[in-house]
Design an enzyme around this catalytic site. Structure first.
Site, PDB file in Angstrom:
ATOM      1  NE  ARG A  58      46.859 -17.268   3.543  1.00 49.93           N
ATOM      2  CZ  ARG A  58      46.231 -17.669   4.390  1.00 49.93           C
ATOM      3  NH1 ARG A  58      46.531 -19.144   4.645  1.00 49.93           N
ATOM      4  NH2 ARG A  58      45.069 -17.334   5.467  1.00 49.93           N
ATOM      5  CD  GLU A  95      40.978 -23.390  11.166  1.00 52.25           C
ATOM      6  OE1 GLU A  95      41.667 -23.184  10.188  1.00 52.25           O
ATOM      7  OE2 GLU A  95      41.366 -24.241  12.030  1.00 52.25           O
TER       8      GLU A  95
HETATM    9  O1  PRP Z   1      38.272 -23.421   3.699  1.00 52.71           O
HETATM   10  P1  PRP Z   1      38.277 -22.201   4.498  1.00 52.71           P
HETATM   11  O2  PRP Z   1      37.643 -22.538   5.935  1.00 52.71           O
HETATM   12  O3  PRP Z   1      37.445 -21.138   3.652  1.00 52.71           O
HETATM   13  O4  PRP Z   1      39.557 -21.609   4.768  1.00 52.71           O
HETATM   14  C1  PRP Z   1      40.442 -21.413   3.854  1.00 52.71           C
HETATM   15  C2  PRP Z   1      40.781 -19.920   3.334  1.00 52.71           C
HETATM   16  O5  PRP Z   1      41.345 -19.239   4.567  1.00 52.71           O
HETATM   17  C3  PRP Z   1      42.300 -18.479   4.216  1.00 52.71           C
HETATM   18  O6  PRP Z   1      42.277 -17.370   3.608  1.00 52.71           O
HETATM   19  P2  PRP Z   1      41.820 -15.908   4.330  1.00 52.71           P
HETATM   20  O7  PRP Z   1      40.444 -15.837   4.143  1.00 52.71           O
HETATM   21  O8  PRP Z   1      42.365 -16.158   5.916  1.00 52.71           O
HETATM   22  O9  PRP Z   1      42.611 -14.882   3.482  1.00 52.71           O
HETATM   23  P3  PRP Z   1      43.819 -14.365   2.949  1.00 52.71           P
HETATM   24  O10 PRP Z   1      44.341 -15.327   1.987  1.00 52.71           O
HETATM   25  O11 PRP Z   1      43.853 -13.134   2.626  1.00 52.71           O
HETATM   26  O12 PRP Z   1      45.003 -14.572   4.297  1.00 52.71           O
HETATM   27  C4  PRP Z   1      43.209 -19.460   3.086  1.00 52.71           C
HETATM   28  O13 PRP Z   1      44.114 -18.697   2.256  1.00 52.71           O
HETATM   29  C5  PRP Z   1      41.660 -19.786   2.158  1.00 52.71           C
HETATM   30  O14 PRP Z   1      41.428 -18.979   1.256  1.00 52.71           O
HETATM   31  N1  ADE Z   2      44.677 -23.280   9.931  1.00 51.01           N
HETATM   32  C1  ADE Z   2      44.906 -22.254   8.837  1.00 51.01           C
HETATM   33  N2  ADE Z   2      46.372 -22.075   8.497  1.00 51.01           N
HETATM   34  C2  ADE Z   2      46.442 -21.408   7.501  1.00 51.01           C
HETATM   35  N3  ADE Z   2      45.365 -20.860   6.769  1.00 51.01           N
HETATM   36  C3  ADE Z   2      44.351 -20.876   7.249  1.00 51.01           C
HETATM   37  N4  ADE Z   2      42.916 -20.689   6.556  1.00 51.01           N
HETATM   38  C4  ADE Z   2      42.106 -21.286   7.283  1.00 51.01           C
HETATM   39  N5  ADE Z   2      42.715 -21.810   8.607  1.00 51.01           N
HETATM   40  C5  ADE Z   2      43.689 -21.999   8.078  1.00 51.01           C
END
Ligand code: PRP
Ligand code: ADE
Length: 171
Positions: A58, A95
């Site tokens: 993302r 998270e």
């Molecule tokens: O602040 P944090 O606790 O590190 O969480 C935030 C991250 O989690 C999600 O990505 P995710 O790792 O789920 O991957 P994605 O973007 O591929 O869905 C989001 O897009 C952030 O990059």
């Molecule tokens: N609550 C949340 N919603 C969407 N993306 C996330 N990445 C980590 N925590 C999230």
């Protein structure tokens, strides 16, 4: 503009207790997506960014349009095993789980002014790992830009040395 009107909250996904903030509904609305990106562009411009860095996946949908609007480069940070050339890597907690991020070793030049973008700041683990790698390569992190900040997970507390811009915050 209230960006929250365009973000969908999905309860108990991907696991119980998580209120997932789904930005796909914001992205589906062209004018709102454009306005959101425009605000991040202004921030990156004010910081005189030389390059935008964004973590998979993302972070790409936010960082790439910011980079092209400013006509500067975009550097992808990817999960382990996805980048084809020599990388440096950094483990981090999420998270919901833990993972390992990588960046191409030759992607940042020493002294470059770097803005790191992502859709969302939660615990800050992803951004902390990204910052660590950018700084190891000699980049200067001049700002962090997000669409969403989850204030209740206190990601900011890990990032006190940095200028943080977020479009909308959930308490
Ligand atoms: O602040 P944090 O606790 O590190 O969480 C935030 C991250 O989690 C999600 O990505 P995710 O790792 O789920 O991957 P994605 O973007 O591929 O869905 C989001 O897009 C952030 O990059
Ligand atoms: N609550 C949340 N919603 C969407 N993306 C996330 N990445 C980590 N925590 C999230």
């Amino acid at each position: 503009m209230n960006y929250k009107d365009y973000i969908t909250i999905v309860e108990d996904w991907p696991q119980e207790g998580i209120r997932f903030k789904d930005i796909t509904t914001l992205m589906q609305n062209g004018p709102v997506y454009k306005k959101a990106i425009g605000e991040l562009v202004t921030f990156a411009q004010e910081k005189q960014a030389d390059v935008i860095v964004g973590p998979e996946a993302r972070g790409f949908v936010v960082g790439c349009p910011v980079a092209t609007a400013l006509e500067i480069g975009f550097v992808p940070v990817r999960k382990k095993g996805k980048l084809p050339r020599e990388v440096i890597s950094c483990e981090y907690g999420l998270e919901y789980g833990k993972d390992c991020l990588t960046i191409h070793k030759d992607s940042i030049h020493p002294g470059q002014r770097v803005i790191i973008t992502d859709d969302l700041l939660a615990t800050g683990g992803t951004i902390e790992a990204t910052i660590q790698m950018v700084e190891e390569l000699g980049g200067e992190v001049v700002g962090l830009a997000f669409l969403i900040e989850l204030a209740y997970l206190n990601g900011r507390n890990k990032l006190t040395r940095y200028d943080i811009f977020s479009l909308t915050t959930y308490q």
